[in-house]
Each structure stands twice: as structure tokens, then as C-alpha cells.
Design an enzyme around this catalytic site. Structure first.
Site, short mmCIF file in Angstrom:
data_model
loop_
_atom_site.label_atom_id
_atom_site.label_comp_id
_atom_site.label_asym_id
_atom_site.label_seq_id
_atom_site.Cartn_x
_atom_site.Cartn_y
_atom_site.Cartn_z
CD GLU A 175 -3.07 -1.02 0.30
OE1 GLU A 175 -3.73 0.03 0.34
OE2 GLU A 175 -3.33 -1.95 -0.48
CG HIS A 232 -3.51 2.66 4.50
ND1 HIS A 232 -4.13 3.48 3.57
CD2 HIS A 232 -3.32 1.48 3.87
CE1 HIS A 232 -4.30 2.82 2.45
NE2 HIS A 232 -3.83 1.62 2.60
CB CYS A 286 -4.54 10.26 2.41
SG CYS A 286 -5.00 8.96 3.57
#
Length: 448
Positions: free
Chosen positions: A174, A250, A371
Site C-alpha cells: 500500500e 493504513h 493521504c
């Protein structure tokens, strides 16, 4: 001259919408099928970039992806003209059309993992595009992501680019959302913290029960090998499965690092004491001293952390050497988080300032300040080698704002994704943007 950190922010794409595609992302799921405003979303992201640039931070722009991905729809059996392909998909498989129309590449923390030159065996900055294979809509990104990164970081003597890892669950990756770097100075060797949710080849490894663990240890280890990182430059930490089940999909939803500071929630890691001890020991080898800043559960619950995105923040080193924390406005609106931040500024010297930004359009899809950006530590020579057309300044900010206002809709619903005109609008916008940012041909429609 000293090394610097480039924050490369993802520019929100023209198809920004709320399709609720990310299982395990509470905000994405809870705001499914709301009306989105792509224009406002892109301008909110640009406003954050501009504000940080004005404060003296080096700020860059990563272009969005071509969406909807007609090429993917063709691979799935839809045929005919582009218009016909979209019309067929809208009628026969609307959820698939929603997935290939996702603007999730805006969350650039997932674009790649980056290791700066001081940490790597050859002194180059290494990039590995994330395969993002935990979700179909994101697994479509890495090929274009690689082309975009190569168009920005072109000089092969300064930068090394690696293909995404094999797109299988054993090597689920990721990107920087599960990666942090601690260092005494950006130009000195640091310690790279790789956070994983599960071990693909070890069934005895603790795992979450409700939501999937997206990152594997095996993916982290592969990136360490590709980037040429020494053992004393790496720490592996397992994310607490219990917090994954509470929506911490995450690590950057529960922890963030910069310089010598690790800002983390009490429940972030499975074995916190071991992680901190190893980080402190390895950081000390490069002259650094770990500054752990733990947020206790009694002050901020995991639920509060997830809803406010307190940890999905940017920790930045100001020109005076002190630390700035960039958080979304939701942190002001949550009474417990707001109280914690107020007390933090009064009692802790690790963070000198907190700035709040309106990122509601991104937040409703589950992405905050962290992000939206990819961090790249660079020497001055490496910074000079970066494509200058992507580095934000007043002129570029004005051009990008005008570009967004010209090409973006101010309203987009789930039903609007069936409109073939949206593809034409997106391609027209991206063709103009690729010229503005001097990216050459990076999009599938430009390569055909």
C-alpha cells in the site's frame, strides 16, 4: 546546502465521487453515493499545497489518472466505441464502472514507497510503485503511477524506479501509507519504519477479524531488498489487528513520523515497546535521538482518531527547525481531539504549531492531509534534477486553479459515472495538464 523534503501532493481528479469502494475505510463506506464536488475537492487540495508553499516548504504536484479506465473495461469484455463500452458497463456492471472511475489516486501516500539516497546502497532515491492489490479500483493505478514518477524524477544517476511488486495477496503493498522515516536530518542516514498487517506465509500471525490487513511483511521485505537498505536502516512493526478492525486500514491513520519525532496512538502497534526500542537504538547509530509522542487512549480513543484523522496529518519541519502539525478541520470539531491538541501545544515541545485545513471532500472518502502527499527527501542536486514544471509556485498555483475551474464539474453523483461525456472531459483536461506539467505522454489515451 542542506537536504530538503519535497511533499508531492496528488491533484484530485475530475471523476472524484463517493462510490464507497474501500472496504475497511469507515468514511468511504459511510458516505457512499453522496453527491461529490470534484471542483471544490481539487481546489481544497491546491489550497493546502499553496499554504504550505507560502510557509517555505517545497511542494510538488502529482497529476491524476485517466478515468474511467476504458482499457480495463475492454479487458473485462466490453467492446465497441468508447461511448459504447461505457454504456454497456453502466447497464450490465455499474459497480465495475464505478471502480474504474475512481479518483483514488489523489491519495498519493499510496502511490509508492520512497527511500532517500542516504539510506540506499547506491546513494540514489529509490521508488517502488505500490501494487495496491487489496482493492480492484486501486490495483489499476501502478502502471500510470510509474510513468508519472519517471516523468518527474527522470535523472537515472539520481533516481531509481522499480516496478510494482507482483499483484498477488502475498505481496500486497500500500506504499508510503505504511512507511515512515526517522532521521536527525534529511541529508543523513535514517531509519525506515515498515508497518505491516499480516505475514502472508505465516498462518500463526495475529490478524484482524472484521477488516482485511492490507500490507504484508513479505512486501515490506521485498522493497527493502529492491531499495538496497541495510539491516540497521530498517525496522519492521506489525500494526495492531484490533485497530484495523476499528477502521485503521493504513498505519498513517494511527501514526506519523518526521525527523526524530514519532507521533502515534497508544494502540497503534502490536508490540510497541519492542518497536520503540529498536527505533531508538538504530536511530542513535546515525546520531539521532528518538522522540516518541504517544497519544493515550484515555485522551483520544481509536474511534476519535479515525473520525478526526488526527494521525493522518503532516509532520513538517519549519524553517526554524521546529515541527508543524497539519491536520484536517475535523480535529477542531471533535471536542476530545481539540482538547488534546490544545494541551499538547501547552505542554510538549516536540510540536510547536498546529494548522487546520478544510479537506472535507477528501475526508468524506477517507483521506486526510497525509493521504494526499508523498514525501521525498532530496539533496540540492537531486532537487535540481526534479522536473521543475511540477514544483508549485504562485504562477503554477494560478494556472492549476484556472485549469480546475475550466474542466471540473461542481457536482458528480454515482449515476453521472454512466455519462460518456465524462471520459471526454477527463481526457481533455489531462491532455492539457500533461503539457502544463511537462509530463510528455503518460496516459493510456496518449500512448495508443
Amino acid at each position: 546546502m542542506p537536504s530538503v523534503e519535497l511533499n508531492l501532493d496528488g491533484l484530485v481528479g475530475p471523476t472524484h465521487n463517493y462510490s464507497g469502494l474501500a472496504f475497511g475505510n469507515v468514511a468511504s463506506q459511510s458516505n457512499k453515493e453522496q453527491i461529490a464536488n470534484p471542483r471544490v475537492s481539487a481546489l481544497q487540495g491546491l489550497a493546502k499545497m499553496k499554504a504550505l508553499h507560502d510557509l517555505g516548504f517545497v511542494q510538488g504536484v502529482l497529476a491524476p489518472q485517466e478515468r474511467p479506465s476504458v482499457a480495463t473495461l475492454r479487458r473485462l469484455g466490453f467492446s465497441g466505441s468508447d461511448r459504447r463500452v461505457i454504456e454497456q458497463a453502466a447497464k450490465q456492471a455499474p459497480k465495475v464502472l464505478a471502480a474504474v472511475s475512481s479518483a483514488a489516486s489523489m491519495w498519493t501516500a499510496n502511490a509508492a514507497t520512497v527511500s532517500p539516497g542516504p539510506d540506499t546502497i547506491d546513494g540514489r532515491v529509490h521508488f517502488t510503485a505500490a501494487n495496491l492489490n487489496s482493492h480492484f479500483h486501486r490495483a489499476l493505478e501502478h502502471e500510470t503511477t510509474s510513468r508519472l514518477l519517471k516523468a518527474i524524477f527522470q535523472n537515472e544517476t539520481q533516481f531509481a524506479h522499480h516496478r510494482a511488486l507482483p499483484s498477488v495477496l502475498h505481496f500486497a503493498d500500500e506504499g508510503a501509507a505504511n512507511h515512515n522515516r526517522l532521521c536527525k536530518d534529511y541529508g543523513l542516514p535514517g531509519v525506515e519504519l515498515f508497518v505491516y498487517g499480516r505475514r502472508a506465509f505465516d498462518a500463526s500471525c495475529p490478524q484482524p477479524c472484521r477488516y482485511p490487513a492490507r500490507q504484508t511483511l513479505e512486501a515490506c521485505e521485498a522493497i527493502v531488498r529492491l531499495h538496497g537498505l541495510a539491516e540497521n536502516r530498517v525496522v519492521y512493526a506489525q500494526q495492531n489487528p484490533a485497530v484495523i478492525d476499528q477502521g485503521v486500514f493504513h498505519n498513517d491513520v494511527i501514526a506519523v513520523a518526521n525527523g526524530e519525532v514519532l507521533f502515534y496512538h497508544q494502540e497503534a502497534f502490536l508490540d510497541t515497546e519492542k518497536v520503540l526500542a529498536e527505533l531508538a537504538e538504530k536511530l542513535s547509530q546515525s546520531g539521532g535521538k528518538l522522540q516518541p509522542l504517544c497519544v493515550p487512549t484515555e485522551a483520544v480513543s481509536v474511534a476519535d482518531a479515525v473520525s478526526s484523522y488526527l494521525f493522518n496529518s503532516q509532520l513538517l519541519t519549519r524553517l526554524d527547525g521546529r515541527t508543524l502539525l497539519v491536520v484536517p478541520e475535523e480535529c477542531q470539531q471533535n471536542p476530545r481531539v481539540a482538547q488534546y491538541l490544545s494541551a499538547l501545544l501547552e505542554t510538549n515541545g516536540a510540536i510547536a504549531e498546529v494548522k487546520f485545513f478544510d479537506l472535507k471532500q477528501s475526508m468524506q472518502n477517507g483521506g486526510g492531509p497525509a493521504c494526499l502527499r508523498l514525501r521525498v527527501a532530496l539533496t540540492q542536486n537531486q532537487l535540481i534534477a526534479v522536473n521543475p514544471a511540477v514544483l508549485l509556485n504562485e504562477a503554477l498555483y494560478q494556472k492549476l486553479s484556472a485549469w480546475v475551474n475550466k474542466h471540473y464539474r461542481d457536482r458528480l453523483t454515482f449515476a453521472d459515472l454512466a455519462d460518456p461525456q465524462l471520459l471526454i472531459e477527463c481526457r481533455t483536461a489531462l491532455d492539457e495538464l500533461s503539457q502544463l506539467l511537462q509530463l510528455a505522454s503518460v496516459y493510456p489515451f496518449q500512448l495508443d
